[in-house]
Motif scaffolding. Structure first.
Motif, PDB file in Angstrom:
ATOM      1  N   ARG A   1       0.336  10.616 -14.994  1.00 15.33           N
ATOM      2  CA  ARG A   1       0.950  10.252 -13.596  1.00 15.33           C
ATOM      3  C   ARG A   1       0.172  10.370 -12.260  1.00 15.33           C
ATOM      4  N   GLY A   2      -1.488  10.659 -12.906  1.00 12.37           N
ATOM      5  CA  GLY A   2      -2.557  10.916 -11.621  1.00 12.37           C
ATOM      6  C   GLY A   2      -4.033  11.159 -12.352  1.00 12.37           C
ATOM      7  N   ALA A   3      -3.689  10.789 -13.604  1.00 13.98           N
ATOM      8  CA  ALA A   3      -5.184  11.342 -14.329  1.00 13.98           C
ATOM      9  C   ALA A   3      -6.595  10.116 -13.766  1.00 13.98           C
ATOM     10  N   ARG A   4      -6.792   8.945 -14.568  1.00 11.32           N
ATOM     11  CA  ARG A   4      -7.277   7.508 -14.287  1.00 11.32           C
ATOM     12  C   ARG A   4      -7.838   7.364 -13.147  1.00 11.32           C
ATOM     13  N   PRO A   5      -8.842   7.603 -12.660  1.00 13.29           N
ATOM     14  CA  PRO A   5      -9.445   7.069 -11.222  1.00 13.29           C
ATOM     15  C   PRO A   5      -8.843   5.269 -10.715  1.00 13.29           C
ATOM     16  N   ALA A   6      -8.957   5.360 -10.149  1.00 14.24           N
ATOM     17  CA  ALA A   6      -8.505   4.320  -9.031  1.00 14.24           C
ATOM     18  C   ALA A   6      -9.456   3.720  -8.320  1.00 14.24           C
ATOM     19  N   GLY A   7     -10.668   3.898  -7.871  1.00 13.25           N
ATOM     20  CA  GLY A   7     -11.298   3.137  -6.566  1.00 13.25           C
ATOM     21  C   GLY A   7     -11.959   4.497  -6.674  1.00 13.25           C
ATOM     22  N   ARG A   8     -13.136   4.868  -5.804  1.00 13.08           N
ATOM     23  CA  ARG A   8     -14.020   5.378  -5.217  1.00 13.08           C
ATOM     24  C   ARG A   8     -12.879   6.964  -4.187  1.00 13.08           C
ATOM     25  N   LEU A   9     -13.603   7.643  -4.768  1.00 13.96           N
ATOM     26  CA  LEU A   9     -13.260   8.366  -3.547  1.00 13.96           C
ATOM     27  C   LEU A   9     -13.507   8.379  -2.011  1.00 13.96           C
ATOM     28  N   PHE A  10     -12.729   9.371  -1.079  1.00 15.19           N
ATOM     29  CA  PHE A  10     -13.380   9.148   0.059  1.00 15.19           C
ATOM     30  C   PHE A  10     -12.386  10.264   1.048  1.00 15.19           C
ATOM     31  N   VAL A  11     -13.354   9.943   2.325  1.00 20.81           N
ATOM     32  CA  VAL A  11     -12.984  11.778   3.541  1.00 20.81           C
ATOM     33  C   VAL A  11     -11.758  10.705   3.949  1.00 20.81           C
ATOM     34  N   SER A  12     -10.594  11.589   4.093  1.00 18.19           N
ATOM     35  CA  SER A  12      -9.525  11.446   4.930  1.00 18.19           C
ATOM     36  C   SER A  12      -9.236  12.593   6.035  1.00 18.19           C
ATOM     37  N   GLY A  13      -8.902  12.809   6.710  1.00 16.17           N
ATOM     38  CA  GLY A  13      -8.565  14.324   7.655  1.00 16.17           C
ATOM     39  C   GLY A  13      -9.654  14.973   7.611  1.00 16.17           C
ATOM     40  N   GLY A  14     -10.795  15.163   6.902  1.00 17.19           N
ATOM     41  CA  GLY A  14     -11.793  15.875   6.407  1.00 17.19           C
ATOM     42  C   GLY A  14     -11.693  16.872   5.677  1.00 17.19           C
ATOM     43  N   ALA A  15     -10.445  15.961   4.446  1.00 16.86           N
ATOM     44  CA  ALA A  15     -10.510  16.493   2.868  1.00 16.86           C
ATOM     45  C   ALA A  15     -11.247  15.051   2.070  1.00 16.86           C
ATOM     46  N   LEU A  16     -11.504  15.250   1.368  1.00 11.42           N
ATOM     47  CA  LEU A  16     -11.701  14.493  -0.250  1.00 11.42           C
ATOM     48  C   LEU A  16     -10.392  14.234  -0.946  1.00 11.42           C
ATOM     49  N   HIS A  17     -10.739  12.776  -1.431  1.00 12.10           N
ATOM     50  CA  HIS A  17      -9.208  11.931  -1.670  1.00 12.10           C
ATOM     51  C   HIS A  17     -10.108  11.347  -2.563  1.00 12.10           C
ATOM     52  N   ARG A  18      -9.192  11.665  -3.883  1.00  7.16           N
ATOM     53  CA  ARG A  18      -9.181  10.703  -5.019  1.00  7.16           C
ATOM     54  C   ARG A  18      -8.251   9.993  -5.466  1.00  7.16           C
ATOM     55  N   PRO A  19      -8.536   8.510  -5.422  1.00 10.18           N
ATOM     56  CA  PRO A  19      -7.119   7.806  -5.979  1.00 10.18           C
ATOM     57  C   PRO A  19      -6.777   7.844  -6.909  1.00 10.18           C
ATOM     58  N   ALA A  20      -6.312   7.967  -7.748  1.00  7.31           N
ATOM     59  CA  ALA A  20      -5.874   7.815  -9.347  1.00  7.31           C
ATOM     60  C   ALA A  20      -4.573   6.437  -9.234  1.00  7.31           C
ATOM     61  N   GLN A  21      -4.547   6.487 -11.070  1.00  7.18           N
ATOM     62  CA  GLN A  21      -2.864   5.651 -11.318  1.00  7.18           C
ATOM     63  C   GLN A  21      -2.015   6.243 -12.504  1.00  7.18           C
ATOM     64  N   VAL A  22      -1.400   5.870 -10.949  1.00  4.59           N
ATOM     65  CA  VAL A  22       0.059   6.479 -12.164  1.00  4.59           C
ATOM     66  C   VAL A  22       0.401   5.253 -12.619  1.00  4.59           C
ATOM     67  N   CYS A  23       0.448   5.674 -14.128  1.00  2.00           N
ATOM     68  CA  CYS A  23       0.313   4.970 -15.109  1.00  2.00           C
ATOM     69  C   CYS A  23       1.979   5.055 -16.260  1.00  2.00           C
ATOM     70  N   THR A  24       2.616   5.277 -15.496  1.00  2.00           N
ATOM     71  CA  THR A  24       4.612   5.026 -15.953  1.00  2.00           C
ATOM     72  C   THR A  24       4.886   4.801 -14.962  1.00  2.00           C
ATOM     73  N   PRO A  25       5.995   3.399 -15.248  1.00  2.00           N
ATOM     74  CA  PRO A  25       6.355   3.546 -16.437  1.00  2.00           C
ATOM     75  C   PRO A  25       6.284   2.527 -17.045  1.00  2.00           C
ATOM     76  N   ILE A  26       5.354   1.664 -16.063  1.00  2.00           N
ATOM     77  CA  ILE A  26       4.286   0.725 -16.793  1.00  2.00           C
ATOM     78  C   ILE A  26       2.482   1.243 -16.697  1.00  2.00           C
ATOM     79  N   TYR A  27       2.002   0.555 -17.015  1.00  2.00           N
ATOM     80  CA  TYR A  27       0.669   0.940 -16.836  1.00  2.00           C
ATOM     81  C   TYR A  27       0.003   0.554 -15.642  1.00  2.00           C
ATOM     82  N   GLY A  28      -0.536   1.175 -14.199  1.00  2.00           N
ATOM     83  CA  GLY A  28      -0.980   0.727 -13.136  1.00  2.00           C
ATOM     84  C   GLY A  28       0.239   0.724 -12.619  1.00  2.00           C
ATOM     85  N   ALA A  29       1.487   1.075 -12.958  1.00  2.00           N
ATOM     86  CA  ALA A  29       2.649   0.913 -11.514  1.00  2.00           C
ATOM     87  C   ALA A  29       1.980   1.392  -9.787  1.00  2.00           C
ATOM     88  N   ALA A  30       2.147   2.391 -10.085  1.00  2.00           N
ATOM     89  CA  ALA A  30       1.126   2.549  -8.053  1.00  2.00           C
ATOM     90  C   ALA A  30      -0.081   3.522  -8.960  1.00  2.00           C
TER      91      ALA A  30
END
Length: 554
Positions: A469-498
């Motif tokens: 639900r949030g391991a595989r990378p989904a793009g560049r890391l970025f800073v928002s609100g002074g904090a570092l954020h990492r986008p990740a793929q939600v691969c359930t119930p299908i691959y690339g669901a969100a």
């Protein structure tokens, strides 16, 4: 679209606080089984332990058991399993091996069911010395082994209730069409509540138990060695600091009677729906982009331009870049007939104009996720080359269509979607890595180096996250609100669901931690079933979209 799994709890990303210790003797593991023939994945899990430099198999004890198994499998369920395996399995998740063959003959012994605990203790100590861990499989009473091992009795567990019947792994989750199936190592120590080590969450494939178990068990086979490795490195405090309390054990069984009939009817209906869907439609990834001062990433396509590929291919994994005042999007282009993808690029502008795609990088193996990064005055592309089992860096010779292989950073790894980030004087590489026979979506690994083209070292806590639900990378890391954020793929119930947006709370050589802050899911009513990449360069934001198109439409 089916509902997504709930946000992972605090146990989804456990942390370690003790410092590792070196120079310790190997941990001694005693194996207790109800029979010599055991599921092959369990035998493979023990073989990894036997081959390690931190643990050894002291003996294998086989219980002299007669009569039927403790949990009988209904004939109707066995029939379903056989058909399901024939339709969907690429390997047999129920295949067996001989666990006794993992040790020399003199380290194999048998004992009678219900043998007195004191007799077991005395025999094992006399013949084999003390053991650190008692590993159990099958229908064995763990309570009879209390006190026999320094660090308790261990066995695999599955589901949110942390149940310990290997044969029932994922059965209830598939019947219920649950989004994920949990797994881990259940640790029992006398006088203490059971705890769970190496927790993980895998995708449940609702139309097939065989497919679900393939990925689940191939990954879970790594957990025993992984848990022993960490115990060996960090010592006894690790058991309390990096594990979490288990649910009380409850009785387990296969569905029977009307419950069994209803379960099989639901499974048959899902198989029929999947078959019809694949016969009547084709899944396709498309791109979307827009210029905006601030990109809220809401999941809505309002204001986005859509790039729809021809029907014979898909476009995915977009990475934007601004060069000489012009804007480009690099992406994966996969012609269905080719069976592999290459990297292409288009130029876009604020008026909504888009150039024709240009093929910029192609190899004789699959390429995707064209991560772009500038360093030392040079532009580099690091596309996914998991099919080649490498992580490769290409340097731009002539923008945008000429690239030269500069260096191979990692070899002999099944790794997807390498994502790079620099903090201070250190580079970090985020990778989704999979076990052979499993999926590559479930586990996040970290590597670090002093230079982008330098020597990369694995993080000592790998994998730093084990959750589909949030391991595989989904793009560049970025800073928002002074904090570092990492986008990740939600691969359930299908691959690339969100996409899950995770706030990074710790990133150093000692540990890694993150917490999910929100999810970006396709907005209702726009015909989009999934999205799995977000990126931004200046004012240009890009994403990709999964849709199903009618197979026979003109």
């Amino acid at each position: 679209m089916a509902s997504l799994a709930p946000v992972p709890g605090s146990a989804a990303n456990v942390r370690v606080f003790a410092q590792p210790r070196t120079g310790r003797a190997k941990l001694r593991v005693g194996v207790f089984a109800d029979r010599a023939r055991q599921p092959r994945w369990l035998v493979e899990a023990l073989a990894k332990v036997a081959a390690s430099d931190f643990a050894e198999l002291a003996f294998v004890a086989i219980e002299a058991r007669h009569g039927p198994p403790a949990i009988a499998e209904p004939l109707a369920w066995r029939t379903y399993r056989s058909l399901d395996r024939w339709l969907f399995a690429s390997r047999d998740a129920w295949a067996e091996g001989d666990v006794a063959l993992l040790v020399a003959p003199e380290r194999r012994l048998g004992y009678a069911p219900g043998a007195p605990r004191e007799a077991l203790h005395a025999e094992h100590r006399a013949r084999h010395g003390g053991i650190d861990v008692a590993f159990v499989m099958g229908d064995i009473d763990e309570a009879a082994l209390d006190g026999i091992a320094r660090f308790g009795t261990w066995r695999y567990c599955f589901g949110e209730s942390h149940a310990t019947r290997e044969a029932l792994a994922a059965v209830q989750e598939v019947i219920d069409a649950a989004a994920v199936t949990a797994s881990g190592i259940r640790i029992r120590r006398p006088g203490e509540a059971d705890r769970i080590a190496s927790p993980s969450w895998s995708r449940t494939i609702a139309f097939s138990l065989a497919r679900t178990r393939e990925g689940l068990l191939a990954k879970s086979a790594e957990f025993l060695a992984r848990t022993l490795r960490d115990l060996h490195a960090f010592g006894a405090p690790w058991l309390d600091q990096a594990t979490f309390p288990a649910q009380p054990l409850a009785p387990q069984s296969y569905p029977r009677g009307t419950a069994l009939a209803g379960s099989l009817a639901r499974l048959a209906a899902r198989v029929a729906r999947r078959t019809a869907e694949h016969q009547l439609s084709v899944g396709q990834w498309q791109l979307a982009w827009r210029f905006a001062d601030v990109e809220p990433w809401s999941g809505s396509l309002a204001g986005f331009h859509r790039l729809v590929p021809p029907r014979d291919r898909f476009w995915a994994d977009p990475f934007p870049i601004e060069a000489n005042g012009r804007h480009y999007i690099f992406f994966e282009e996969l012609p269905f007939a080719a069976g592999k993808a290459h990297i292409s690029a288009v130029e876009v502008d604020r008026a909504g104009n888009v150039s024709r795609p240009v093929r910029v990088l192609e190899r004789d193996y699959h390429l995707s996720y064209p991560f772009l990064i500038e360093e030392g005055g040079a532009l580099y592309m690091i596309p996914e080359s998991a099919q080649q089992r490498t992580v490769e860096v290409y340097r731009c010779i002539e923008f945008p269509h000429r690239w030269k292989l500069e260096r191979t950073l990692l070899r002999d790894v099944w790794a997807a979607d390498a994502t790079f980030h620099r903090t201070g004087d250190r580079w970090w590489m985020f990778l989704a890595m999979g076990a052979d026979g499993g999926e590559v979506n479930d586990e996040l690994h970290l590597f670090h180096a002093e230079r982008l083209l330098g020597d990369w070292k694995p993080h000592r806590r790998n994998p730093v996250k084990s959750d589909v639900r949030g391991a595989r990378p989904a793009g560049r890391l970025f800073v928002s609100g002074g904090a570092l954020h990492r986008p990740a793929q939600v691969c359930t119930p299908i691959y690339g669901a969100a996409i899950a947006l995770n706030r990074v709370t710790r990133l150093d050589e000692g540990d890694y931690a993150e917490e999910e802050v929100r999810r970006i899911a396709p907005a209702p009513g726009e015909g989009v079933l999934g999205m799995h990449t977000i990126n931004r360069a200046g004012a240009l934001g890009v994403t990709d979209l999964f849709v199903r198109r009618p197979r026979f439409a003109p």
